[in-house]
Structures are given as C-alpha cells and as structure tokens.
Design an enzyme around this catalytic site. Structure first.
Site, PDB file in Angstrom:
ATOM      1  N   GLY A   1       0.819  -1.215   0.000  1.00  0.00           N
ATOM      2  CA  GLY A   1       0.000   0.000   0.000  1.00  0.00           C
ATOM      3  C   GLY A   1       0.848   1.257   0.000  1.00  0.00           C
ATOM      4  O   GLY A   1       1.963   1.267   0.529  1.00  0.00           O
TER       5      GLY A   1
ATOM      6  N   THR B   1       5.290   1.458   6.146  1.00  0.00           N
ATOM      7  CA  THR B   1       3.881   1.088   6.318  1.00  0.00           C
ATOM      8  C   THR B   1       3.206   2.049   7.269  1.00  0.00           C
ATOM      9  O   THR B   1       3.772   2.390   8.312  1.00  0.00           O
ATOM     10  CB  THR B   1       3.689  -0.358   6.836  1.00  0.00           C
ATOM     11  OG1 THR B   1       2.334  -0.497   7.272  1.00  0.00           O
ATOM     12  CG2 THR B   1       4.593  -0.690   8.003  1.00  0.00           C
TER      13      THR B   1
ATOM     14  N   ASP C   1       0.873   1.201   8.950  1.00  0.00           N
ATOM     15  CA  ASP C   1       0.392   0.369  10.060  1.00  0.00           C
ATOM     16  C   ASP C   1       1.353   0.324  11.240  1.00  0.00           C
ATOM     17  O   ASP C   1       0.960  -0.055  12.337  1.00  0.00           O
ATOM     18  CB  ASP C   1       0.131  -1.058   9.570  1.00  0.00           C
ATOM     19  CG  ASP C   1      -1.042  -1.118   8.610  1.00  0.00           C
ATOM     20  OD1 ASP C   1      -1.940  -0.262   8.735  1.00  0.00           O
ATOM     21  OD2 ASP C   1      -1.064  -2.012   7.738  1.00  0.00           O
TER      22      ASP C   1
ATOM     23  N   MET D   1      -7.674   3.074   9.650  1.00  0.00           N
ATOM     24  CA  MET D   1      -7.042   1.895   9.056  1.00  0.00           C
ATOM     25  C   MET D   1      -6.197   1.124  10.062  1.00  0.00           C
ATOM     26  O   MET D   1      -5.696   1.690  11.040  1.00  0.00           O
ATOM     27  CB  MET D   1      -6.161   2.310   7.884  1.00  0.00           C
ATOM     28  CG  MET D   1      -6.959   2.620   6.631  1.00  0.00           C
ATOM     29  SD  MET D   1      -5.819   3.062   5.291  1.00  0.00           S
ATOM     30  CE  MET D   1      -6.865   2.798   3.876  1.00  0.00           C
ATOM     31  N   GLY D   2      -5.981  -0.154   9.785  1.00  0.00           N
ATOM     32  CA  GLY D   2      -5.146  -0.999  10.637  1.00  0.00           C
ATOM     33  C   GLY D   2      -5.776  -2.363  10.765  1.00  0.00           C
ATOM     34  O   GLY D   2      -6.663  -2.549  11.578  1.00  0.00           O
TER      35      GLY D   2
ATOM     36  N   GLU E   1     -10.439  -0.317  12.008  1.00  0.00           N
ATOM     37  CA  GLU E   1     -11.213  -1.153  11.088  1.00  0.00           C
ATOM     38  C   GLU E   1     -11.056  -2.637  11.410  1.00  0.00           C
ATOM     39  O   GLU E   1     -11.852  -3.455  10.964  1.00  0.00           O
ATOM     40  CB  GLU E   1     -10.761  -0.908   9.642  1.00  0.00           C
ATOM     41  CG  GLU E   1      -9.297  -1.284   9.405  1.00  0.00           C
ATOM     42  CD  GLU E   1      -8.783  -1.020   7.997  1.00  0.00           C
ATOM     43  OE1 GLU E   1      -9.527  -0.480   7.174  1.00  0.00           O
ATOM     44  OE2 GLU E   1      -7.608  -1.340   7.746  1.00  0.00           O
TER      45      GLU E   1
ATOM     46  N   ARG F   1      -3.366   7.374   3.850  1.00  0.00           N
ATOM     47  CA  ARG F   1      -2.070   6.922   3.360  1.00  0.00           C
ATOM     48  C   ARG F   1      -1.573   7.747   2.183  1.00  0.00           C
ATOM     49  O   ARG F   1      -0.529   7.434   1.609  1.00  0.00           O
ATOM     50  CB  ARG F   1      -2.129   5.445   2.982  1.00  0.00           C
ATOM     51  CG  ARG F   1      -3.065   5.155   1.849  1.00  0.00           C
ATOM     52  CD  ARG F   1      -3.199   3.657   1.622  1.00  0.00           C
ATOM     53  NE  ARG F   1      -3.833   3.445   0.336  1.00  0.00           N
ATOM     54  CZ  ARG F   1      -4.365   2.305  -0.057  1.00  0.00           C
ATOM     55  NH1 ARG F   1      -4.353   1.275   0.754  1.00  0.00           N
ATOM     56  NH2 ARG F   1      -4.908   2.193  -1.237  1.00  0.00           N
TER      57      ARG F   1
END
Lengths: 395, 395
Positions: B14, B142, B144, B188-189, B239, B297
């Site tokens: 991503g 990332t 994340d 996100m995650g 999420e 992102r």
C-alpha cells in the site's frame, strides 16, 4: 435596567472552516469602536433558552482572536432552527426582542446560510413593525456556495481546497497498481454542485453535479470508454446527484432515510457507494467509494488562506455597517478580477438572499454534463489557492 | 552485454505519504556515489514483465528529487505480489536474476512492509545459493507501524498526523449542536492498532483497537455513562476490531466480503457504520460514522515533517549500506530520546522482520481496553509533530 449596548452575534447551520474567522472579524471591529460583544450559545435556539457568552471575557486579546480565526467549526455552537413567521407565533418574537433588550443588543449579527438570512429578514421585519432600533445583519457562510448576490461565500474556498487536494491525492493513491479501477469521491452539496465542481481542479475524469440528472446507462458507457483509454478513472460525485425522475442516488443506496425539520434528507451519504457497486457489477472492474465526509467543513490544516481572510474581513465589515446604522443587509463579495484576484465587499438586501439557492450555471457545465468548463476553473482557482506541487506521474 | 552497474529500487504494498521520500533518499545517495538508479515499475510484478524506469532521466535534478520527496502514494507504482519459495518455482527466480543481471543491478532495494521484507529475504537466500553478488536491502514503509525491530516505520507518522488532526477537527464539528451524539471515526489498521491509537492525541473518549476484543454490551454501557456526562462522545475505532469470538465487526456490517491473495479481507470498511447503527438503535442518540479512508495513506498537505525526513534518511542509509556490501538487511530506527526527540538508524536482519506483526503492547493500552496510556502518547507525539493550535472550546 438596560444593559450597556453590545453587538450580539450568533452562528447557525452547518459549521465551516471559516465561520469563526467571521466571528473573530466581527469581535475585532466592534471592539475597535469600544462596543461590547456578546455571543449566542447554539444560535437563536440557545439564545431563546437564555444562553449567552461574554466574548470580551472569553476572547479577550489579539492572541485569542487569532486562534479563533483559525479554529474550525462553530465555536459558539450552532442550531438548525427555522424561525416561524411573526404572524404564526408573535409570542416567540416578543420573547426574542425582550431578550435582545436585556442583553443590550444594538446590533444582531447572524452568521449562516440562506436559512439564516431568512431569520435576519424576519427579525428585521418584525423589529420595524414594533419600532425597534436594533439593527440586524446577515453574515454569509456556507461550504455549499449557494447564496445568491455574492460572488462566493466564506467557507467555500476552504472546503473546495480540501475537496480539490483530496481528489488529487486520491488519484495518486488509486493509480499505484497496474489494474483498471474506478474511484468515486463523494462530495457534499445537497442541491448545488459548487463543491463537487471544485474537485475539477485536480482534473478527475468526470464530475457529476446535482444540476444535471444522471442516467446510469450513460455513465456506464462513458466509464467503459475511459477504461479503454486508461487504468485509473476518477469521478467526483456530489451527494445530491439525482436520476432523471428526481430520485436521489443516495436514496437508492439507503432507502427510507429520514428528513430533518427543514424537509432536507437527514443524511445524503451513499451516492458514491451506490455508484461504485453498480460499476463493479456492470463493468467488472475494481471500484472504490470515498466519502470526504464532514472533514470538508471542519478541516483546519487544509484551508484556503484567502477564504479565512475574506471571512474575517466580512465579519468586520458587517459589524461596522450595523454599528453605522445599516440593517437587514448581508455583506456580499463582488469580484473585480480573477488574476490577480481582487474582490470587494458590498451590502445587499438580505431579503434578496433568503431562501434562494444559486446553482452552478449551465454555461459552466461541460456539454456532456459530466464536467465543468475552463471558465469555472478560472472562477474557483483563486478561492482555493495553489494546489500542492508534486512530481508528475510516470506515463 | 552486461549493463553499467545500477541500484535497482522498487515499491511494494500500500502507498504512504512518505514512500517516495525513501525513494528520493535512495536516488540521492546512489547518485552522490556516481551510481545509476533504475526503478521497477509496479514492483517485482512489473519488473518481471520487463517494466523499468530510468530514474536518472525521470528524476534528473535536485528540484525533481525535492518534488518526489513530497509526492504521496507510490510514484513508481506498486504491486501485491507474494514471491513463492524458490523450491516451489525456481524458474521464477532464474527469470528474476537474469533480469537483475540485464539491468546491471548491483543492489536491489525494496520499499515495503513485512511482505516485502519476506521478498528480500527470499531473494537474498536464493542469491546466496547461486553465488550471486547482488545485495538485497529492505526499506521499511507502512502506515500500520507493525514491523518488528524498528521503533516505528516511515509512513506511520504522516498517517498518524492525518488521523489525530482529523479526530480533533471532527470533534469540534460534532460538538456544534446542543444534543447528544456519538461519532465513530474509522481508522485503518488490519491487525495492529497503532494508527487508531494515534487518534488519542486528540483526546477522544474511547479508542478501540484490534488488540482488544470488543464486547458490544460493554461498549454500550460505557457510551451510556459518557452520554450522561457530556453531549459529544468521540470514538476512534480501528477497522480491524473484532468480537470476542474473533469475528471482524466490519464483517457484521458487510457479510461475505472477499479475501485477497494474501488471505487478507479485501475490504475492511464498515466497522464504524456498524457500531454507529447499533448505538443509534440501542441508545437512541444521534450517531455518525466517518471513514478516514485512503486519505490516511496519501495525504500530502497533512504530513509529518519528521516522517518525511526520516523516510528520506532511511532511503539514503539503505542505498549506501547496500553499495558498501551489506545485504539481506533492513534499515530500522532506534529511538534515543522522546523529548527532545532523537533517533538513529541501525541495520537489522531482514529475516527477523519478515512476516511478523508488531502489536500495540498491552502496557500501552488502558486498563479498560478502550484507550491508550500516557506512555503511548509520549511515544507517538514526536512522530506526529505539534497538533494545530485552536481556541479551547466553550464549556
């Protein structure tokens, strides 16, 4: 026991990134004339419940004024309150005017959209009928940019900047994989497509506005053509887009959504999701729906400096005009030139603004109804400011 | 017909706001040693299809390097390609190494997350087995923040800044009317809650992480308590939040969503919408769900300067290390101090990173499992940078 005279100011309707800049401008202007400023907490509705804020105490200095100017959303609190006609509920008007006297209001400033201009018109009308000397002034504010009589509205430029720059960023994001995809970016705007149109600054493939009924088959045909030419198709779509029979696409997404007290649909989201799901089913490509959500009206980092400055200026001009004796007016913006951009303020009759909606004019919509013209881009560019500079994409 | 030696660099997984900063850093470092730089278009997958980019031609000067550094998303294009084991498909590895030789790659840099570190580990392993002198280096990236062995990952700080500042803005927006409301901000995650946790910088009421199973009844009870104390309740929700039996809440929102080739759910959105709808039904208050979407992102205006600078530094360090002979390593960040913030780079074995997930540690999650500790805030604050300054809300 009349209180010392003050300027009374309230905020109404949906928040914007610039509504507090207008409040800050009004406070600064009144203060420079030695006049106290009082705020309505939660608009007319909170004011009726006796909720006021001493703004000389809460925003005491240049530093707090400067912070207020850059604080998004409605700092005083807002309401969605439709003032009934005086003939329908005179007691309410008597109550309001008694409270105006109690706080010593010589001027009432109300920052809002066309519903708020209706409030100002009604209050002015009633005031005149009872011989009140209070002046009433409307200060325009709406991300929708749908007020008549003004080149644009404070709040629009910042929302449009969020929309246009997000569209540019989402286009880069959508293009990273080597596959066909269609991304629908859903943009606020119930009846007027000004905000959706601003996405055109990022050069998406299509822009779908509430001004133009959308035929699903025509859209699918156009997307098919585009996907033959390129990998990544970007579509800016207004939440208010309708079918030719007048049905909102978001109602197809979420049948049975409620309406609010203005008769507006309580929530309009889902248009992008609906179109993405139809596109995926019919064209078989990857689709994505992104809702820009309420961030469009409360961003604080992605704002248009021009918008904040104009909102501040209009707040000040409105306060000064009211203190000078003007009433039942709205401070509008008149554009002198696009480039270099130049505007001036002018006072217009608030009645000419109330309850009207200004749509994106047909001559600024492209012939196929799925885009905007260069004239529109020339109009919107100075309101949004320079787009972030990036390395051009690889072919 | 061996080509002049070059550094070959690809991007995978991503996009982030900082992945191009690492690319820019790698280009600058190689160039300063007089080494050519070639890019893989669309990662390993595009490279296998013969798609390369001459970066000395496309990013020729300081100006374009500087633009690349601030361009979000994966400028070279990306892929989600799981490299099979060499024992499963040696022909693929032979093809890859033949292509490496063809472009003259002395070093291969791959910017990505834990899947990409797996790719680097496998390539290094195979290279060693066939006596190749090519060096392979993983460059972490990332949003994340879930890679082990590094204090944090490039891309996280910028995404966290978007999340934290959006949470602050949405809280102001949610609070403008005088009514009870709960807003769920979906972040996100998939497996790790680092990004959702960063929303805590804006002091929401609750932060729900994938690390802690969420019991619906417990959440409703907590929300009821909060609504007794205040008007506006803000919830940051990952999420990836799951029920105690391991079901993703977003699966309850959209049953039957597909999985991608990594076995990951193709789309995780809907957690906020689901929880908002349950809350509205059970508590009867106004609710709103906001998805921060892929803007997390690819934002370009709301970025962390620290993040971009570190990503650039790591790109450069990685290229220099590879040119110096290092291989099968990843450039990690080691924190020296929180305040004033200080980090240094260190090379770690890429095998120790591949296919692992680092979760938010239990000691940084509050006792009730619905928030984070001050220690976490001290950790994340320097990565995000100063929050925008605003006038404190009225009581």
């Amino acid at each position: 026991m009349t209180a010392e005279k003050c300027v009374l100011v309230g905020q109404s309707g949906g928040p914007t990134a610039a509504i507090n800049a207008s409040l800050a401008g009004a406070i600064a202007a009144a203060r420079s004339q030695g006049v106290r400023v009082t705020g309505m907490r939660y608009g007319i509705q909170g004011f009726l419940a006796g909720r006021t804020v001493d703004l000389d105490e809460k925003v005491p200095d240049a530093r707090s004024l400067s912070l207020l100017k850059q604080t998004p959303a409605s700092w005083l609190g807002s309401c969605r309150f439709k003032l009934p006609k005086a003939t329908e509920n005179e007691a309410l008007y008597q109550d309001l005017f008694r409270r105006f006297e109690e706080v010593g209001a010589s001027c009432v400033l109300y920052i809002g959209g066309n519903d708020s201009m209706d409030t100002i018109a009604k209050l002015g009308d009633y005031g005149q009928s009872v011989g009140s000397e209070i002046r009433f002034m409307g200060i325009p504010k709406t991300i929708d940019n749908d007020l008549v009589g003004t080149d644009h509205t404070p709040g629009y430029g910042s929302a449009a900047r969020l929309v246009a720059t997000s569209m540019a960023e989402l286009a880069l994001d959508a293009d990273v994989y080597d596959l066909k995809s269609v991304t629908f970016v859903e943009i606020m705007g119930r009846d007027a497509g000004w905000l959706a149109a601003s996405s055109a600054l990022a050069r998406p493939d299509l822009v779908l506005l509430p001004e133009v009924p959308l035929v699903e088959d025509v859209l699918m045909e156009r997307l098919t053509q585009l996907l033959e030419q390129k990998n990544t198709v970007m579509v800016g779509v207004s939440e208010g887009v309708r079918t030719p029979d007048g049905t909102l696409y978001c109602e197809l997404a979420a049948p049975g959504a409620g309406v609010d007290e203005f008769g507006h649909l309580a929530t309009l989201s889902g248009t992008g999701r609906y179109l993405a799901s139809v596109t995926k089913e019919r064209l078989g490509c990857k689709t994505r729906a992104v809702e820009l959500s309420t961030l469009q009206r409360c961003a604080s980092q992605v704002v248009s400096r021009t918008d904040l400055d104009e909102a501040y200026m209009i707040g000040g001009t409105s306060a000064r005009a009211a203190l000078d004796g003007e009433s039942v007016k709205m401070c509008a913006l008149q554009r002198i030139a696009d480039d270099p951009y130049e505007v001036r303020t002018k006072l217009i009759d608030v009645l000419s603004v109330a309850n009207q909606v200004r749509h994106v004019p047909a001559e600024w919509i492209s012939e196929d109804g799925m885009g905007v013209t260069e004239d529109f881009l020339r109009y919107v560019r100075p309101l949004v400011g320079d787009m972030p500079e990036q390395l051009p994409p690889l072919p």
